[in-house]
Design a protein around this motif. Structure first.
Motif, PDB file in Angstrom:
ATOM      1  N   ASP A 343       0.659  -1.357   0.018  1.00  0.00           N
ATOM      2  CA  ASP A 343      -0.015   0.127   0.020  1.00  0.00           C
ATOM      3  C   ASP A 343       0.854   1.429  -0.138  1.00  0.00           C
ATOM      4  O   ASP A 343       0.289   2.505   0.407  1.00  0.00           O
ATOM      5  CB  ASP A 343      -0.835   0.013   1.205  1.00  0.00           C
ATOM      6  CG  ASP A 343      -2.057  -1.158   1.157  1.00  0.00           C
ATOM      7  OD1 ASP A 343      -2.185  -1.459   0.111  1.00  0.00           O
ATOM      8  OD2 ASP A 343      -2.394  -1.492   2.132  1.00  0.00           O
ATOM      9  N   VAL A 344       2.100   0.978  -0.312  1.00  0.00           N
ATOM     10  CA  VAL A 344       2.922   2.379  -0.507  1.00  0.00           C
ATOM     11  C   VAL A 344       2.941   2.908  -1.963  1.00  0.00           C
ATOM     12  O   VAL A 344       3.055   2.126  -2.868  1.00  0.00           O
ATOM     13  CB  VAL A 344       4.268   2.219  -0.160  1.00  0.00           C
ATOM     14  CG1 VAL A 344       5.397   3.283  -0.201  1.00  0.00           C
ATOM     15  CG2 VAL A 344       4.318   1.850   1.398  1.00  0.00           C
ATOM     16  N   THR A 345       2.635   4.079  -2.047  1.00  0.00           N
ATOM     17  CA  THR A 345       2.425   4.680  -3.596  1.00  0.00           C
ATOM     18  C   THR A 345       4.083   5.107  -3.949  1.00  0.00           C
ATOM     19  O   THR A 345       5.029   5.278  -3.289  1.00  0.00           O
ATOM     20  CB  THR A 345       1.736   5.973  -3.438  1.00  0.00           C
ATOM     21  OG1 THR A 345       2.252   7.023  -2.908  1.00  0.00           O
ATOM     22  CG2 THR A 345       0.301   5.607  -3.046  1.00  0.00           C
ATOM     23  N   ALA A 346       3.890   5.539  -5.143  1.00  0.00           N
ATOM     24  CA  ALA A 346       5.361   5.804  -5.758  1.00  0.00           C
ATOM     25  C   ALA A 346       5.961   7.226  -5.201  1.00  0.00           C
ATOM     26  O   ALA A 346       7.193   7.108  -4.627  1.00  0.00           O
ATOM     27  CB  ALA A 346       5.175   6.159  -7.285  1.00  0.00           C
ATOM     28  N   ASP A 347       5.119   8.064  -4.775  1.00  0.00           N
ATOM     29  CA  ASP A 347       5.590   9.262  -4.099  1.00  0.00           C
ATOM     30  C   ASP A 347       5.943   8.923  -2.642  1.00  0.00           C
ATOM     31  O   ASP A 347       7.099   9.535  -2.143  1.00  0.00           O
ATOM     32  CB  ASP A 347       4.410  10.476  -4.164  1.00  0.00           C
ATOM     33  CG  ASP A 347       4.234  10.865  -5.538  1.00  0.00           C
ATOM     34  OD1 ASP A 347       4.997  10.975  -6.380  1.00  0.00           O
ATOM     35  OD2 ASP A 347       3.088  11.376  -5.796  1.00  0.00           O
ATOM     36  N   GLU A 348       5.268   8.174  -1.993  1.00  0.00           N
ATOM     37  CA  GLU A 348       5.668   7.867  -0.777  1.00  0.00           C
ATOM     38  C   GLU A 348       6.991   7.267  -0.810  1.00  0.00           C
ATOM     39  O   GLU A 348       7.726   7.450   0.151  1.00  0.00           O
ATOM     40  CB  GLU A 348       4.475   7.119  -0.039  1.00  0.00           C
ATOM     41  CG  GLU A 348       3.155   7.585   0.132  1.00  0.00           C
ATOM     42  CD  GLU A 348       1.988   6.921   0.442  1.00  0.00           C
ATOM     43  OE1 GLU A 348       1.055   7.344   1.028  1.00  0.00           O
ATOM     44  OE2 GLU A 348       2.122   5.742   0.290  1.00  0.00           O
ATOM     45  N   ILE A 350       9.512   7.296  -2.728  1.00  0.00           N
ATOM     46  CA  ILE A 350      10.526   8.365  -2.902  1.00  0.00           C
ATOM     47  C   ILE A 350      10.731   9.118  -1.663  1.00  0.00           C
ATOM     48  O   ILE A 350      11.799   9.360  -1.421  1.00  0.00           O
ATOM     49  CB  ILE A 350      10.252   9.026  -4.209  1.00  0.00           C
ATOM     50  CG1 ILE A 350      10.187   8.040  -5.419  1.00  0.00           C
ATOM     51  CG2 ILE A 350      11.308  10.215  -4.565  1.00  0.00           C
ATOM     52  CD1 ILE A 350       9.758   8.908  -6.704  1.00  0.00           C
ATOM     53  N   LYS A 351       9.652   9.638  -1.066  1.00  0.00           N
ATOM     54  CA  LYS A 351       9.817  10.471   0.159  1.00  0.00           C
ATOM     55  C   LYS A 351      10.395   9.677   1.221  1.00  0.00           C
ATOM     56  O   LYS A 351      11.306  10.372   1.932  1.00  0.00           O
ATOM     57  CB  LYS A 351       8.498  11.015   0.640  1.00  0.00           C
ATOM     58  CG  LYS A 351       8.012  11.961  -0.385  1.00  0.00           C
ATOM     59  CD  LYS A 351       6.446  12.497   0.048  1.00  0.00           C
ATOM     60  CE  LYS A 351       5.989  13.608  -1.088  1.00  0.00           C
ATOM     61  NZ  LYS A 351       4.450  14.029  -0.391  1.00  0.00           N
ATOM     62  N   GLN A 352      10.125   8.340   1.359  1.00  0.00           N
ATOM     63  CA  GLN A 352      10.815   7.601   2.435  1.00  0.00           C
ATOM     64  C   GLN A 352      12.299   7.461   2.167  1.00  0.00           C
ATOM     65  O   GLN A 352      13.144   7.636   3.146  1.00  0.00           O
ATOM     66  CB  GLN A 352      10.355   6.004   2.375  1.00  0.00           C
ATOM     67  CG  GLN A 352       8.812   5.950   2.819  1.00  0.00           C
ATOM     68  CD  GLN A 352       8.239   4.709   2.573  1.00  0.00           C
ATOM     69  OE1 GLN A 352       8.955   3.750   2.123  1.00  0.00           O
ATOM     70  NE2 GLN A 352       6.861   4.311   3.275  1.00  0.00           N
ATOM     71  N   ALA A 353      12.737   7.287   1.058  1.00  0.00           N
ATOM     72  CA  ALA A 353      14.294   7.220   0.688  1.00  0.00           C
ATOM     73  C   ALA A 353      14.799   8.704   0.993  1.00  0.00           C
ATOM     74  O   ALA A 353      15.905   8.575   1.296  1.00  0.00           O
ATOM     75  CB  ALA A 353      14.544   6.819  -0.774  1.00  0.00           C
ATOM     76  N   ASP A 354      14.045   9.658   0.627  1.00  0.00           N
ATOM     77  CA  ASP A 354      14.512  11.096   0.864  1.00  0.00           C
ATOM     78  C   ASP A 354      14.623  11.347   2.286  1.00  0.00           C
ATOM     79  O   ASP A 354      15.730  11.880   2.847  1.00  0.00           O
ATOM     80  CB  ASP A 354      13.696  11.882   0.038  1.00  0.00           C
ATOM     81  CG  ASP A 354      13.950  13.312   0.174  1.00  0.00           C
ATOM     82  OD1 ASP A 354      15.304  13.626   0.471  1.00  0.00           O
ATOM     83  OD2 ASP A 354      13.095  14.360   0.124  1.00  0.00           O
ATOM     84  N   LYS A 355      13.857  10.864   3.088  1.00  0.00           N
ATOM     85  CA  LYS A 355      13.931  11.087   4.644  1.00  0.00           C
ATOM     86  C   LYS A 355      15.204  10.270   5.142  1.00  0.00           C
ATOM     87  O   LYS A 355      15.890  10.804   6.004  1.00  0.00           O
ATOM     88  CB  LYS A 355      12.661  10.665   5.239  1.00  0.00           C
ATOM     89  CG  LYS A 355      11.402  11.482   4.912  1.00  0.00           C
ATOM     90  CD  LYS A 355      10.304  10.890   5.329  1.00  0.00           C
ATOM     91  CE  LYS A 355       8.778  11.871   5.212  1.00  0.00           C
ATOM     92  NZ  LYS A 355       7.733  11.277   5.939  1.00  0.00           N
ATOM     93  N   ALA A 356      15.470   9.129   4.699  1.00  0.00           N
ATOM     94  CA  ALA A 356      16.420   8.165   5.039  1.00  0.00           C
ATOM     95  C   ALA A 356      17.588   9.025   4.797  1.00  0.00           C
ATOM     96  O   ALA A 356      18.896   8.944   5.614  1.00  0.00           O
ATOM     97  CB  ALA A 356      16.322   6.893   4.469  1.00  0.00           C
TER      98      ALA A 356
END
Length: 377
Positions: A343-348, A350-356
């Motif tokens: 249930d993770v979208t494409a934008d989410e 990418i944002k997760q990797a960005d936050k990391a």
């Protein structure tokens, strides 16, 4: 029909005109379609040139079917028109590769003026010169094609094909001139073979046009999906590919990197050095993800990787990238990565990797951090 009948003058002319007419109709369709979609001058000029050539070719077909009186009456007009159309067509092909070299356009302009002047003088003198024949016009066409042979191919792409095209045109024109005005005898069987050379010439022109169109379309496609500096995919295309892979149910991962102290590098060593390092980092990331994913420039000094091979250990890949950048360039990078979950979208993703990646920055830079749900808390 035996070989002798096929190679007879009348049948050879009809066969040649039919095939050339077919090739010209395909070229005309292509040129018109491209002009309608792109509205650029070269395709309009090419469409006009091919239209004239097609009309004259079809007129030649009509006259070759037995209308001898019409043939005698309009023969010179058709020859003059074909010479002008040939020069005009070469100009159109030149423009496909050199739309802005206005100085060289004069060569084609004066070539057209010369052919038109010869035709006008012939008409005004009612064919008194050269006993009503088109000797001067045919000789002029031959000399122009020979000149084009030594000049145009160096100005365009597909040099070899273009040289073959003009060479065959020159041989065809030269052989016809030799037989008609020097030998002054009915065309021998072997001379009729030269009627087939224009078919090969026009076919090569069609191939050149087709390949040029493919080049232009590839260029347009590339410029719309890639970053001009790093030649990586741009942010829009990268996000689209992430979305597509998620929709297909592929277990993907995203690596998000940011060059450390990039602003300081630009301020102290100049933007040229900054661009150089950005391209060097992009090259490393592109090499590391080859065959297992794609790399893109997300913005500024941020470079991302989409890993599409589920068997790849993303942590080891990210560490390999970080270490290569540290040892092969004068900069370091902070890297974060995230792996797809339900249930993770494409934008989410990418944002997760960005936050990391930002956590890696805060922890001292030049390190790799994996995204975990605790980061969002």
């Amino acid at each position: 029909m035996n070989v002798t009948e096929l190679l007879s003058l009348k049948n050879s002319e009809l066969f040649t005109i039919t095939i050339i007419g077919t090739i010209l109709s395909m070229m005309l369709t292509m040129a018109l379609r491209l002009y309608i979609s792109r509205k650029t001058q070269p395709f309009l000029i090419l469409a006009l040139a091919v239209t004239v050539s097609f009309i004259l070719t079809m007129s030649g077909y009509y006259l070759s079917t037995g209308q001898h009186q019409l043939l005698l009456k309009y023969h010179y007009v058709i020859v003059a028109g074909n010479v002008l159309a040939l020069i005009f067509t070469q100009y159109a092909f030149y423009l496909l590769y050199n739309p802005s070299r206005s100085k060289n356009h004069r060569v084609f302009f004066f070539s057209l003026i010369g052919a038109a002047a010869i035709a006008i003088i012939h008409v005004l003198t009612k064919g008194v010169l050269y006993q009503g024949k088109d000797m001067l016009l045919q000789l002029y066409a031959f000399l122009v094609v020979v000149y084009f042979y030594f000049w145009i191919p160096d100005q365009v792409g597909q040099k070899k094909k273009y040289k073959y095209t003009l060479f065959l045109f020159a041989v065809s024109l030269g052989s016809n001139f030799l037989n008609q005005f020097i030998l002054k005898s009915p065309k021998a069987l072997w001379m009729n073979l030269y009627l087939f050379l224009p078919i090969v010439s026009y076919f090569l022109m069609f191939i050149i046009l087709f390949e040029r169109v493919v080049e232009l379309l590839q260029s347009i496609t590339k410029s719309s999906v890639t970053d001009p500096l790093t030649e990586l995919f741009n942010r829009r295309y990268f996000s689209l590919k992430v979305k597509q892979h998620i929709e297909r149910g592929i277990l993907i991962s995203v690596i998000f990197s940011d060059i450390d102290n990039f602003k300081k590098l630009n301020d102290t060593q100049g933007h040229e050095m900054g661009d150089k390092m950005l391209k060097a980092v992009a090259k490393i990331m592109k090499e590391e993800c080859e065959e297992i994913g794609i790399a893109g420039r997300y913005g500024g000094e941020e470079i991302v990787v989409l890993v599409t091979d589920p068997s790849i250990k993303v942590d080891k890949l990210a560490e390999t990238i970080r270490l290569r950048i540290q040892t092969e360039t004068i900069v370091t990078t902070s890297i974060g990565y995230s792996q797809i979950t339900k249930d993770v979208t494409a934008d989410e993703l990418i944002k997760q990797a960005d936050k990391a990646m930002y956590i890696a920055k805060q922890a001292g830079k030049n390190r790799v951090v994996s995204f975990s749900p605790s980061i969002d808390e």
